[in-house]
Each structure stands twice: as structure tokens, then as C-alpha cells.
Design a protein around this motif. Structure first.
Motif, mmCIF file in Angstrom:
data_model
loop_
_atom_site.group_PDB
_atom_site.id
_atom_site.type_symbol
_atom_site.label_atom_id
_atom_site.label_comp_id
_atom_site.label_asym_id
_atom_site.label_seq_id
_atom_site.Cartn_x
_atom_site.Cartn_y
_atom_site.Cartn_z
ATOM 1 N N VAL A 241 25.903 -22.115 -7.237
ATOM 2 C CA VAL A 241 27.157 -22.957 -7.391
ATOM 3 C C VAL A 241 27.358 -23.827 -6.610
ATOM 4 O O VAL A 241 28.243 -24.906 -6.747
ATOM 5 N N SER A 242 26.876 -23.887 -5.244
ATOM 6 C CA SER A 242 26.927 -25.034 -4.076
ATOM 7 C C SER A 242 25.810 -26.075 -4.554
ATOM 8 O O SER A 242 24.933 -26.240 -4.834
ATOM 9 N N ARG A 243 26.452 -27.381 -3.871
ATOM 10 C CA ARG A 243 25.824 -28.485 -4.116
ATOM 11 C C ARG A 243 25.815 -29.450 -2.651
ATOM 12 O O ARG A 243 26.296 -28.729 -1.703
ATOM 13 N N ALA A 244 25.296 -30.300 -2.768
ATOM 14 C CA ALA A 244 25.334 -31.164 -1.307
ATOM 15 C C ALA A 244 26.708 -32.244 -1.503
ATOM 16 O O ALA A 244 26.908 -32.812 -2.532
ATOM 17 N N LEU A 245 27.256 -32.463 -0.300
ATOM 18 C CA LEU A 245 28.431 -33.439 -0.183
ATOM 19 C C LEU A 245 27.596 -35.020 0.099
ATOM 20 O O LEU A 245 28.294 -35.747 -0.214
ATOM 21 N N GLY A 246 26.456 -34.977 0.671
ATOM 22 C CA GLY A 246 25.856 -36.067 0.774
ATOM 23 C C GLY A 246 24.584 -36.299 -0.272
ATOM 24 O O GLY A 246 24.564 -35.674 -1.228
ATOM 25 N N ASP A 247 23.389 -37.018 0.259
ATOM 26 C CA ASP A 247 22.596 -37.160 -0.567
ATOM 27 C C ASP A 247 21.477 -35.913 -0.391
ATOM 28 O O ASP A 247 20.347 -36.024 -1.212
ATOM 29 N N GLU A 248 21.481 -35.247 0.504
ATOM 30 C CA GLU A 248 20.451 -34.261 0.892
ATOM 31 C C GLU A 248 20.930 -33.020 1.671
ATOM 32 O O GLU A 248 21.762 -33.051 2.410
ATOM 33 N N LEU A 249 20.198 -31.919 1.210
ATOM 34 C CA LEU A 249 20.322 -30.525 1.927
ATOM 35 C C LEU A 249 18.886 -30.103 2.140
ATOM 36 O O LEU A 249 17.787 -30.233 1.505
ATOM 37 N N VAL A 250 18.667 -29.504 3.385
ATOM 38 C CA VAL A 250 17.453 -29.065 3.709
ATOM 39 C C VAL A 250 17.560 -27.375 3.653
ATOM 40 O O VAL A 250 18.377 -27.028 4.653
#
Length: 323
Positions: free
Chosen positions: A308-317
Motif C-alpha cells: 500500500v505504500s509508495r515513495a514521496l520522492g523519485d526513489e526508494l531503496v
């Protein structure tokens, strides 16, 4: 690299009793098979049950919190359109059975106030029943409990709630049926009060709109049915799978979990609603938009639920949880 605390080991609990509360809701009481006490909790906490069919579902504890309880009680609503977890808990569980149960977690904590307005919709009554009981046992705050249901026969604990002075409103039966006007309880903002609301999304949206003039810190909501990744936001982002460095594009309208699976990464998942915790990953870099009901605020710095969760910016590691 930031470390992620190990999730607590699941418990193996015995079903001490199975009591139908309504035609669609069953109350399961769970105890330690050896007669010992269980990990403590406060009102608002939930546990995750593994149903006999292997599905995991999270349920709020329905009784006032205790530092060393001798039982957990959860109310399970049969969800015909669900993935089968609630149906299995209804159809396949009997008194005496053993179930895997997570230790309690609390992402809907009861915070200090002089007055509380508790608003429940349908099965959302479960955490608020526990809150009302805990607050009344303390005796140091004013408590107003509103329970909105469709009809008396679909209302768990109806007589108990009425006896305790709760406002119980049925939208489809009896005098005054239809939509209950919540404005009389929410019209005047109060910095000494807190509003807690648990129920379906339309009720939460209504309460948020009616409390727009309140301080945000005084209004607390929880969507009992979980959330959908499809409504998190329209922005695509990139997920970096830390073990291999693979870069996975996550389009708008596609969950992080689905994108990782399409890339051939075997991330486990079950509820896909942010409630069971099965898909938990380590969050190594990037800011996440957390929408689960599993992680505590502290854990959200180093973990993410990709269903259900996504990134607030451009990228997640991200990376798998520790083994």
C-alpha cells in the motif's frame, strides 16, 4: 546502513470460545494453551491472525488494555468480497483449535485528553469499544461513544452499548433512520478533546471534513478495512532492490509490491491492504508515504509495506527483511 528491529515472534494461542455476535460477526477469545499471561497492550492495539487457510488478517482487540492479559478477544466480520481469511476464521475455527497470532501492535493509540468523542462505523466499533472501556475504568475523562450501523440485528454488543450510554444509530431501520448528523458533536473545536473514528472510508472522509476547523493533532482516524495502493497517488517512482541493485519502475496505479513481483522478485504478500504485515521490507533510503496499519512510527523510519505504500520522492531503496 540503518538496522531494522526484528518482528516479534508469533504466538500459538488456543481458541477458548467462539461466540456469534451477529449473523456476520463472530467473537473469538484466545488464550495461552498453558494458562499463562499474554503480552500486554493498550486500547487501540490489534493482532494478526493466521486463518486455517493460511490467510493473515488483522483485528483490533475489543477489550480494555492490560499489561498482562489472560486473553485476547477479536470480533471477525465475514467479508464475502474478501480473499477468504475472514470466511476461514468463521467456517474452519472451533473452540480448542490453535491459531498463530502476532503479539499486539498499536498504530491507533489512545492519547491523553479531558474529553473524547469516539465515532464507530460498523465493525469499526472494535477498537473504540476497548477505548471506551479503558477510559471509563480510568474515570478521569468524559467519553461520548457513537456507533453507526445499518440495523439492530447487525450491531455487535447492542444492549451493552445502550446500557453504557452510547448513541447507537441505525441508518436503515427504526425512527430517525437515515444518516446521523455528526455536527452537534464536532461543531466546536476543543483543544482539550480528541476525536477518534474507525470505520469505512466514507465515514472517515465525513469526519475529516467536519473537523477541518480542529487542530489536526486532535483528530485520529483508522480505516478498519485497510487501504488500497491504487489510491495512494498518481506519481510513478523507481524502486532500487538493494541486494542486486536492480532498478524497478513503479507506474502510477501499480503497487510497489506488484511491480517488484513483475520484476521477478519473490516478495511475499497476503492481504494487499496494509493490515497483515506479510510483505514487510527494509527501507534503506528514500522517503515513503506510509499507509499501513502495521508499522509503528519508529519502525516507519526503517521499514515499508509495499502493498500500500509508495515513495514521496523519485526513489526508494528496499531490501528483504532479515532472516
Amino acid at each position: 546502513m540503518r538496522s531494522l528491529p526484528e518482528p516479534l515472534a508469533p504466538l500459538r494461542l488456543r481458541v477458548a470460545s467462539r461466540e456469534p455476535l451477529t449473523p456476520a460477526v463472530v467473537l473469538l477469545t484466545l488464550v495461552d494453551p498453558g494458562g499463562g499471561t499474554l503480552p500486554g497492550y493498550a486500547a487501540g492495539a490489534h493482532v494478526t491472525l493466521t486463518a486455517p487457510n493460511g490467510r493473515r488478517r488483522s483485528y483490533s482487540l475489543t477489550e480494555a488494555g492490560s499489561p498482562a492479559p489472560d486473553r485476547y478477544a477479536v470480533a471477525v466480520l465475514r467479508e464475502p468480497g474478501g480473499r477468504g481469511g475472514s470466511a476461514s476464521l468463521h467456517d474452519d475455527v472451533r473452540a480448542g483449535d490453535l491459531l498463530e497470532v502476532s503479539p499486539p501492535r498499536n498504530t491507533f493509540p489512545l492519547l491523553p485528553a479531558r474529553r473524547y468523542v469516539l465515532i464507530a462505523g460498523g465493525i469499526g466499533i472494535t477498537p473504540l469499544r476497548a477505548m471506551a472501556a479503558e477510559l471509563r475504568a480510568r474515570g478521569d475523562a468524559e467519553v461520548e461513544l457513537l456507533h453507526l450501523t445499518r440495523s439492530p440485528e447487525l450491531t455487535p454488543w447492542l444492549e451493552e452499548l445502550r446500557a453504557d450510554g452510547a448513541v447507537v444509530h441505525h441508518s436503515r431501520s427504526g425512527p430517525g433512520s437515515g444518516r446521523l448528523d455528526l455536527w452537534p458533536w464536532l461543531a466546536v473545536p476543543d483543544d482539550d478533546a480528541r476525536v477518534y473514528c474507525c470505520g469505512p472510508a466514507p465515514l472517515l472522509e465525513e469526519v475529516r471534513a467536519l473537523t477541518a476547523h480542529w487542530r489536526p493533532s486532535r483528530v485520529h482516524t483508522e480505516e478498519f478495512a485497510g487501504v488500497s495502493a491504487d489510491v495512494v497517488g498518481a506519481s510513478p517512482f523507481t524502486a532500487v532492490w538493494e541486494p542486486t541493485g536492480a532498478r524497478v519502475e513503479v507506474p502510477a496505479g501499480t503497487s510497489l509490491l506488484a511491480a517488484l513481483r513483475r520484476a521477478g522478485l519473490g516478495v511475499e504478500g497476503d492481504c494487499e491492504a496494509g493490515t497483515c504485515g506479510t510483505c514487510r521490507l527494509r527501507l534503506l533510503a528514500g522517503a515513503a508515504h506510509h499507509r499501513d496499519v502495521v508499522l509503528s512510527e519508529a519502525e516507519r523510519a526503517t521499514a515499508v509495506m509495499p502493498c500500500v505504500s509508495r515513495a514521496l520522492g523519485d526513489e526508494l531503496v528496499v531490501a528483504p527483511p532479515p532472516r
